[in-house]
Motif scaffolding. Structure first.
Motif, mmCIF file in Angstrom:
data_model
loop_
_atom_site.group_PDB
_atom_site.id
_atom_site.type_symbol
_atom_site.label_atom_id
_atom_site.label_comp_id
_atom_site.label_asym_id
_atom_site.label_seq_id
_atom_site.Cartn_x
_atom_site.Cartn_y
_atom_site.Cartn_z
ATOM 1 N N MET A 49 0.829 -1.206 0.000
ATOM 2 C CA MET A 49 0.000 0.000 0.000
ATOM 3 C C MET A 49 0.863 1.255 0.000
ATOM 4 O O MET A 49 0.579 2.223 -0.717
ATOM 5 N N LEU A 103 -6.070 -0.192 -3.557
ATOM 6 C CA LEU A 103 -5.806 1.229 -3.345
ATOM 7 C C LEU A 103 -5.875 1.994 -4.661
ATOM 8 O O LEU A 103 -6.414 3.105 -4.715
ATOM 9 N N LEU A 210 -6.811 1.279 4.954
ATOM 10 C CA LEU A 210 -7.859 2.213 4.547
ATOM 11 C C LEU A 210 -8.168 3.206 5.654
ATOM 12 O O LEU A 210 -8.375 4.398 5.390
#
Length: 234
Positions: A49, A103, A210
């Motif tokens: 990420m 993402l 997130l």
């Protein structure tokens, strides 16, 4: 420096959000990696990420560099659309692993929603649309979506934003904060939704990432873009 929160996510605030998200994902990378026990316990969700967000921010900086001498730095509608498009392009091109792909679809949803907005910016009314669009794109991109993962957390964030946005005079900050709060609550519940998470006593790694990104958005709205504090939270 704390400032009055904006009514819309302009180009400057989108930039600040991405920058803060990258800083937050880097800071929480090891924590998120440790949570990564599903679907494969390879401890790379945080790394992937962060790398994907880095690719997004790098592309944005390249676009900004190419635009020097033009209208760079303005916070008008076109600037917001261009910032969102650059972030999405960078994330899609540099997506790493399953979590990076997810993402990239979230950032793609930001770009899609900004492009379809009447002003080109994201308001209290359009943020729920953006999060719902992100959920759709993520579901389309995953071959086997599983509840108790970032899919669940993202849907909860969209629903939280939608409910907050339905209130009279709901501000952008109200909607974003509600999305963050709903995501935090949904993340806590993931432990009991998947056997692998329950056995390890952890929450979903992607969902945790997130939450870092949504917290970064809350923080970005409360900080003057470009200030020393703008990328130092989450």
């Amino acid at each position: 420096m704390t400032v009055r929160t904006p009514d819309t996510l302009t180009g400057d605030y989108l930039d600040a959000w991405a920058t803060a998200s990258l800083a937050g994902l880097r800071r929480h990378r090891a924590e998120i990696n440790r949570l990564n026990v599903f679907p494969i316990p390879d401890s790379d969700t945080g790394t992937n990420m962060a790398a994907t967000m880095e690719s997004a921010v790098t592309r944005l900086r390249e676009v900004q560099g190419e635009a020097q001498g033009e209208a760079q730095g303005e916070t008008g509608a076109h600037a917001a659309v261009e910032v969102a498009a650059a972030l999405a392009a960078g994330a899609v091109a540099g997506a790493r692993g399953n979590s990076g792909m997810v993402l990239s679809q979230i950032l793609r949803a930001v770009a899609d929603t900004a492009a379809l907005s009447a002003t080109g910016e994201l308001s209290a009314r359009t943020v729920p649309v953006m999060l719902a669009r992100a959920g759709e794109l993520v579901l389309d991109a995953l071959s086997d979506p599983v509840e108790g993962t970032i899919v669940t957390v993202l849907r909860a964030a969209a629903e939280g934003a939608r409910d907050a946005g339905a209130a009279d005079r709901a501000s952008l900050s109200d909607v974003v904060t509600a999305a963050r709060d709903a995501a935090v609550a949904a993340l806590a519940q993931t432990t009991g939704q998947l056997a692998a998470l329950s056995d390890a006593g952890v929450v979903d790694a992607g969902g945790r990432g997130l939450v870092v990104i949504l917290q970064s958005l809350v923080d970005a709205l409360e900080t003057e873009p470009g200030s020393a504090d703008s990328a130092d939270s989450a």
